[in-house]
Design an enzyme around this catalytic site. Structure first.
Site, PDB file in Angstrom:
ATOM      1  N   SER A 124     -63.101 -20.653-119.378  1.00 45.59           N
ATOM      2  CA  SER A 124     -64.071 -20.211-118.379  1.00 45.59           C
ATOM      3  C   SER A 124     -65.203 -19.442-119.023  1.00 45.59           C
ATOM      4  CB  SER A 124     -63.449 -19.253-117.366  1.00 45.59           C
ATOM      5  OG  SER A 124     -62.208 -19.663-116.953  1.00 45.59           O
ATOM      6  N   GLU A 157     -66.976 -28.856-114.639  1.00 51.28           N
ATOM      7  CA  GLU A 157     -68.156 -28.728-115.495  1.00 51.28           C
ATOM      8  C   GLU A 157     -67.861 -29.415-116.830  1.00 51.28           C
ATOM      9  OE1 GLU A 157     -69.964 -24.483-113.929  1.00 51.28           O
ATOM     10  OE2 GLU A 157     -68.402 -24.424-115.443  1.00 51.28           O
TER      11      GLU A 157
HETATM   12  N1  NAD Z   1     -56.722 -19.378-113.598  1.00 54.33           N
HETATM   13  C1  NAD Z   1     -57.935 -19.762-113.274  1.00 54.33           C
HETATM   14  O1  NAD Z   1     -58.392 -19.563-112.118  1.00 54.33           O
HETATM   15  C2  NAD Z   1     -58.799 -20.473-114.276  1.00 54.33           C
HETATM   16  C3  NAD Z   1     -59.922 -21.197-113.827  1.00 54.33           C
HETATM   17  C4  NAD Z   1     -60.683 -21.918-114.754  1.00 54.33           C
HETATM   18  C5  NAD Z   1     -60.347 -21.890-116.085  1.00 54.33           C
HETATM   19  N2  NAD Z   1     -59.257 -21.148-116.506  1.00 54.33           N
HETATM   20  C6  NAD Z   1     -58.925 -21.197-117.944  1.00 54.33           C
HETATM   21  O2  NAD Z   1     -57.817 -22.057-118.128  1.00 54.33           O
HETATM   22  C7  NAD Z   1     -57.024 -21.613-119.231  1.00 54.33           C
HETATM   23  C8  NAD Z   1     -55.598 -21.420-118.785  1.00 54.33           C
HETATM   24  O3  NAD Z   1     -55.564 -20.496-117.728  1.00 54.33           O
HETATM   25  P1  NAD Z   1     -54.299 -20.374-116.761  1.00 54.33           P
HETATM   26  O4  NAD Z   1     -54.731 -19.488-115.640  1.00 54.33           O
HETATM   27  O5  NAD Z   1     -53.761 -21.704-116.468  1.00 54.33           O
HETATM   28  O6  NAD Z   1     -53.282 -19.569-117.698  1.00 54.33           O
HETATM   29  P2  NAD Z   1     -51.699 -19.491-117.599  1.00 54.33           P
HETATM   30  O7  NAD Z   1     -51.321 -18.214-118.240  1.00 54.33           O
HETATM   31  O8  NAD Z   1     -51.249 -19.736-116.197  1.00 54.33           O
HETATM   32  O9  NAD Z   1     -51.191 -20.711-118.489  1.00 54.33           O
HETATM   33  C9  NAD Z   1     -51.371 -20.772-119.874  1.00 54.33           C
HETATM   34  C10 NAD Z   1     -50.243 -21.617-120.457  1.00 54.33           C
HETATM   35  O10 NAD Z   1     -50.552 -21.890-121.810  1.00 54.33           O
HETATM   36  C11 NAD Z   1     -49.391 -21.734-122.602  1.00 54.33           C
HETATM   37  N3  NAD Z   1     -49.826 -21.437-123.958  1.00 54.33           N
HETATM   38  C12 NAD Z   1     -50.367 -20.284-124.419  1.00 54.33           C
HETATM   39  N4  NAD Z   1     -50.730 -20.422-125.705  1.00 54.33           N
HETATM   40  C13 NAD Z   1     -50.384 -21.689-126.070  1.00 54.33           C
HETATM   41  C14 NAD Z   1     -50.531 -22.446-127.264  1.00 54.33           C
HETATM   42  N5  NAD Z   1     -51.097 -21.912-128.343  1.00 54.33           N
HETATM   43  N6  NAD Z   1     -50.105 -23.733-127.266  1.00 54.33           N
HETATM   44  C15 NAD Z   1     -49.551 -24.283-126.163  1.00 54.33           C
HETATM   45  N7  NAD Z   1     -49.396 -23.609-125.007  1.00 54.33           N
HETATM   46  C16 NAD Z   1     -49.817 -22.334-124.954  1.00 54.33           C
HETATM   47  C17 NAD Z   1     -48.608 -20.642-121.917  1.00 54.33           C
HETATM   48  O11 NAD Z   1     -47.241 -20.712-122.241  1.00 54.33           O
HETATM   49  C18 NAD Z   1     -48.895 -20.919-120.444  1.00 54.33           C
HETATM   50  O12 NAD Z   1     -47.921 -21.779-119.898  1.00 54.33           O
HETATM   51  C19 NAD Z   1     -57.720 -20.379-119.762  1.00 54.33           C
HETATM   52  O13 NAD Z   1     -58.593 -20.737-120.782  1.00 54.33           O
HETATM   53  C20 NAD Z   1     -58.485 -19.881-118.533  1.00 54.33           C
HETATM   54  O14 NAD Z   1     -59.604 -19.091-118.863  1.00 54.33           O
HETATM   55  C21 NAD Z   1     -58.483 -20.463-115.628  1.00 54.33           C
END
Ligand code: NAD
Length: 503
Positions: A124, A157
């Protein structure tokens, strides 16, 4: 160029948390074999189980055929090692939001996947270019930024880093269409499109609050009822979380080297420290009951005595018509008589400046916002010296056909004019800086932020020239570069063309 329609397309998703599982779901549902890897043991399977549950619910409601559920789940393969991702034509990462782990992941993936495999990041806030710089082939790296929940928020995006090759952007955009999302192409800039455009609404509403123009509930009501937003800025902050809001505001402001247009408010910090985080903590701006509904904040009471004799500034024929329809005697002279209440309807100016310019008595002057129609809510603004009995009589008159009236203190641009003008201005800067095309900006904002219109269409609906007048008046009054009109807006307003006109 990768043919994303091919039947044997293989995608991979790394990180199967909140976002990853949504991405897996949309890919699998549109017929793509999808490999899932998560560093945490069991997380990939947990994601698949939760997708099965979500799809099962859709089938129960009759929105999916049971055979489609089985087929989609059959396309999801949870794998236990990164090496198992070698057949992928593209990998989307949705791991922890930190640059170094993402760079490391892409570096490791390059050793596993085919030479023309696309590497996409759902970040993000991090730089796509900085991630790509860790790769042997930075041209294959792009941003692919989804919104939560992915199956519901149908926009993504597609972000080109400095070295991203055009075919990569085109393939990701075409793939988005395959699962029914609208792709929005944009440059690798802070906040991309949606989070950048989001710097208009809440920060300007906070400015209005800081100035003591109105309380938060009044600001919300005006923006919902008059300007047509689905949720007021304070209700929205409560939904997203004040802490999340503040950190996004601060990060964008710093990344744009303290651009005044994106300046956050000092109001959030103490509220966050006090634990007033919004719905998730039971109280933010509003107080929430156990069932999650906000306690009602009462409307301002309507006074009894209504004005009978009024004078209306000559540039406000619609207001003149309204007041006359409400039963007032509207004076026709160029100057008000000695006992008339003076109604003005400025664009961007406050009531004080308007009264002084028209040489009318500020103690008898009130202003009504003319831009958003008078059907659902009317905004009544006073000067610092407007007599309370004048204000009350004007309020009673304006509310006499049972339309809500919000009474506010003096403000250059009332509430709705200035908030909408700021949103339009920020949107114009985004297209001026070629971050995204005009059509893509508006689509992204409607789908990603849920606004009734995109910033450019919002400006067009009011009129680019009026928007420019509002901003110029605000800029002149506040002497704050925050309100300097965007070159994009200035040129199109002067030429009399739509703000959606590309160049
Ligand atoms: N949550 C939101 O609303 C949102 C919206 C848009 C973008 N994002 C982006 O999406 C990404 C994930 O966010 P999320 O909310 O799903 O997080 P989350 O914590 O729910 O999930 C992350 C997952 O990644 C795994 N993980 C961490 N490091 C890892 C690695 N090196 N290799 C493999 N797996 C790994 C974790 O075990 C976890 O299951 C981030 O970059 C976040 O900024 C989040």
């Amino acid at each position: 160029m990768l043919d994303v329609q091919r039947g044997d397309l293989v995608a991979a998703v790394v990180g199967s948390g909140t976002m990853g599982r949504g991405i897996v779901q949309v890919l699998a549902q549109c017929g793509v074999r999808t490999l899932v890897f998560d560093a945490k043991t069991g997380a990939g399977q947990a994601a698949k189980d939760s997708i099965a549950q979500a799809l099962g619910k859709l089938a129960e409601k009759g929105r999916l055929k049971p055979s489609d559920v089985t087929a989609a789940l059959g396309r999801i393969e949870v794998v236990g090692a990164l090496e198992a991702l070698s057949p992928a034509h593209l990998v989307v990462e949705a791991i922890i939001e930190q640059l170094e782990p993402k760079r490391e992941l892409f570096r490791a993936l390059e050793a596993v996947v085919r030479e023309d495999c696309i590497l996409a990041s759902n970040t993000s806030s991090l730089s796509i270019t900085a991630m790509a710089a860790a790769c042997r082939k930075p041209g294959r790296v792009a941003g692919y930024h989804y919104f939560n929940p992915v199956p519901v928020m149908k926009v993504v995006e597609v972000i080109a880093g400095e070295l991203t090759e055009p075919w990569v952007v085109e393939a990701l955009a075409a793939l988005a269409k395959r699962y029914g999302h609208t792709p929005v192409r944009c440059k690798d800039t802070p906040g991309f499109v949606v989070n950048h455009a989001g710097r208009g609404y809440i920060p300007e509403a906070l400015r209005v609050l800081v100035e003591g123009v109105a309380d938060f509930a009044t600001i919300d009501r005006i923006l919902v009822d008059a300007a047509g937003f689905r949720l007021g800025p304070f209700g929205l902050m409560d939904l997203v979380g004040l802490d999340v809001n503040q950190s996004v505001h601060k990060s964008l402001f710093e990344q744009y080297f303290q651009e005044p247009k994106y300046r956050p408010s000092y109001l959030l910090e103490p509220r966050v420290a006090a634990g007033l985080l919004g719905r998730k903590s039971g109280r933010g701006w509003y107080v929430y009951g156990k069932d999650g509904t906000a306690e009602k904040v009462p409307e301002q009471p309507v006074p009894l005595e209504k004005a009978s004799n009024v004078w209306v500034a000559s540039n406000a024929p619609a207001l003149r018509e309204l007041l006359s329809k409400l039963g007032a005697t509207v004076e026709s002279g160029a100057k008000p008589s000695a006992d008339a209440i003076c109604f003005v309807a400025p664009l961007g100016q406050d009531a004080t400046t308007t009264a002084l310019q028209l040489s009318i008595d500020p103690a008898r002057t009130v202003a009504v916002d003319p831009i958003f129609g008078f059907a659902k809510r009317r905004t009544l603004m006073t000067t610092p010296v407007t007599r309370p009995e004048t204000r009350d009589a004007a309020h009673a008159l304006l509310a006499s056909d049972d339309v809500h009236v919000s009474v506010i203190h003096d403000s250059s641009g009332f509430v709705a004019q200035r908030v909408v003008a700021h949103i339009v201005n920020v949107g114009c800067d985004i297209v001026q800086q070629r971050v995204a095309s005009p059509a893509d900006l508006d689509a992204a904002v409607m789908l990603g932020l849920g606004y009734p219109r995109g910033p450019l269409a919002m400006g067009d609906a009011i009129g680019a020239a009026k928007m420019l007048t509002v901003l110029e008046a605000m800029h002149s009054f506040y002497q704050d570069p925050r309100y300097r009109p965007s070159p994009w807006l200035k040129r199109r307003a002067r030429l009399g063309v739509s703000l959606l006109t590309p160049e």
